[in-house]
Design an enzyme around this catalytic site. Structure first.
Site, PDB file in Angstrom:
ATOM      1  N   ASP A  60      22.360  17.199  40.495  1.00  0.00           N
ATOM      2  CA  ASP A  60      21.931  16.384  41.017  1.00  0.00           C
ATOM      3  C   ASP A  60      22.142  16.479  42.491  1.00  0.00           C
ATOM      4  O   ASP A  60      23.242  17.045  42.788  1.00  0.00           O
ATOM      5  CB  ASP A  60      23.602  15.317  40.448  1.00  0.00           C
ATOM      6  CG  ASP A  60      22.333  13.693  41.173  1.00  0.00           C
ATOM      7  OD1 ASP A  60      21.786  13.720  41.638  1.00  0.00           O
ATOM      8  OD2 ASP A  60      23.085  13.395  40.420  1.00  0.00           O
ATOM      9  N   SER A 145       4.511  15.161  51.177  1.00  0.00           N
ATOM     10  CA  SER A 145       3.468  14.135  50.722  1.00  0.00           C
ATOM     11  C   SER A 145       2.560  14.084  51.255  1.00  0.00           C
ATOM     12  O   SER A 145       3.454  13.897  52.768  1.00  0.00           O
ATOM     13  CB  SER A 145       4.532  13.183  49.382  1.00  0.00           C
ATOM     14  OG  SER A 145       3.352  12.336  48.931  1.00  0.00           O
ATOM     15  N   TYR A 158       9.802   5.642  49.771  1.00  0.00           N
ATOM     16  CA  TYR A 158       8.683   6.669  49.556  1.00  0.00           C
ATOM     17  C   TYR A 158       8.236   7.448  50.482  1.00  0.00           C
ATOM     18  O   TYR A 158       8.307   8.176  51.199  1.00  0.00           O
ATOM     19  CB  TYR A 158       8.608   6.425  48.652  1.00  0.00           C
ATOM     20  CG  TYR A 158       7.432   7.998  47.573  1.00  0.00           C
ATOM     21  CD1 TYR A 158       7.942   8.930  46.529  1.00  0.00           C
ATOM     22  CD2 TYR A 158       6.372   8.320  48.095  1.00  0.00           C
ATOM     23  CE1 TYR A 158       7.546   9.975  46.507  1.00  0.00           C
ATOM     24  CE2 TYR A 158       5.655   9.698  48.115  1.00  0.00           C
ATOM     25  CZ  TYR A 158       5.900  10.346  46.817  1.00  0.00           C
ATOM     26  OH  TYR A 158       5.693  11.558  46.309  1.00  0.00           O
ATOM     27  N   LYS A 162      10.044  11.106  52.963  1.00  0.00           N
ATOM     28  CA  LYS A 162       8.638  12.181  53.193  1.00  0.00           C
ATOM     29  C   LYS A 162       8.443  12.211  54.392  1.00  0.00           C
ATOM     30  O   LYS A 162       8.000  12.968  54.822  1.00  0.00           O
ATOM     31  CB  LYS A 162       7.211  11.752  51.884  1.00  0.00           C
ATOM     32  CG  LYS A 162       7.468  11.720  50.611  1.00  0.00           C
ATOM     33  CD  LYS A 162       8.569  12.748  49.459  1.00  0.00           C
ATOM     34  CE  LYS A 162       9.089  13.004  48.302  1.00  0.00           C
ATOM     35  NZ  LYS A 162       9.277  14.137  47.861  1.00  0.00           N
TER      36      LYS A 162
END
Length: 266
Positions: A60, A145, A158, A162
């Site tokens: 994890d 990304s 998100y 990134k």
């Protein structure tokens, strides 16, 4: 000689998608690969399928103690760690369709995305540097990304996570150079890559092709990327072919960030 012969690699989020493709590519190039994921069943099954040079460990990436144990175990067993790929990441939409825009996203959901996408990368870099310091060299590859370069109104957490990965990569690269270590750190910035993450959005049957076309209509190359195409970049960054490349970012987006959409001639 294979490009990654005698190298030991650790890949997070390796049970499927881009992580699995990178694992396959690294094995094909001669590396010993440690696949890690929180999906133990899928990760172990893939490692078994890939053969004796593939190993699976549950990890994890949000858990610092788990990072300590995994990296210490690899170094104890293999004598070194040459490559880390920080690939594990989430969008925030995995469990339910929740608001992720800047006005309505909950603090809990914001923090959950950052815990995996950013804290996981921070911890990976931290313990990779410590593991690689003994030999004084290595390669860290962080999966950012396209969303880390441009804003995404409906996925603010998100995109922010990134973007932070993009910048942390540069901090790690500079820190390692400052320390006199030949530990390179670079980031990869994929756009729409056809992985299992997209399946709920694409559907099945006649509408699937229409949905796929819709999602890549602004991509100059007019198609999704393939996990294997991202893996090819990860092989290059892990190899000794680009020892002068650090703190860099490589976009694999079908031309989106080149500036404008291009319509192929008929």
């Amino acid at each position: 000689m294979p490009r990654l012969a005698n190298k030991i690699a650790l890949i997070t989020g390796a049970a499927r998608g881009i992580g699995a493709a990178i694992a396959r590519a690294y094995l094909a190039e001669g590396a010993v690969v440690y696949l890690t994921d929180i999906n133990t069943d899928a990760g172990q099954a893939l490692a078994t399928e890939l053969g004796e040079l593939a190993n699976f460990m549950t990890l994890d990436v949000r858990d610092e103690q788990a990072w300590q144990q995994v990296t210490a175990s690899i170094v104890a067993h293999e004598g070194k760690l040459d490559i880390l790929v920080n690939n594990a990441g989430i969008t925030g939409f995995e469990e339910s369709v929740a608001a992720h825009d800047p006005e309505h996203a909950s603090l809990q959901d914001w923090r959950a995305v950052h815990a995996t996408n950013l804290d996981g990368v921070f911890l990976g870099c931290k313990y990779a540097i410590r593991a690689m310091r003994a030999q004084g060299c290595g390669a860290i590859i962080n999966m950012s990304s396209r969303s880390g370069i441009v804003g995404i109104p409906g996925a603010a957490a998100y995109a922010a996570s990134k973007a932070a990965v993009r910048n942390h990569t540069k901090s790690v690269a500079l820190y390692c150079a400052e320390q006199g270590l030949a530990i390179r750190c670079n980031s990869i910035h994929p756009a729409a890559i056809l992985t299992p993450m997209w399946e709920p959005l694409l559907g099945e049957g006649p509408e699937r092709e229409a949905n796929m076309a819709l999602y890549v209509q602004d991509t100059p190359l007019r198609r999704f990327g393939k996990p294997e195409e991202v893996a090819a970049i990860a092989v290059l960054l892990a190899s000794d072919e680009c020892l002068y490349l650090t703190g860099a970012e490589i976009n694999i987006d079908g031309g989106i960030l080149a500036g404008s959409a291009a319509t192929p001639s008929q």
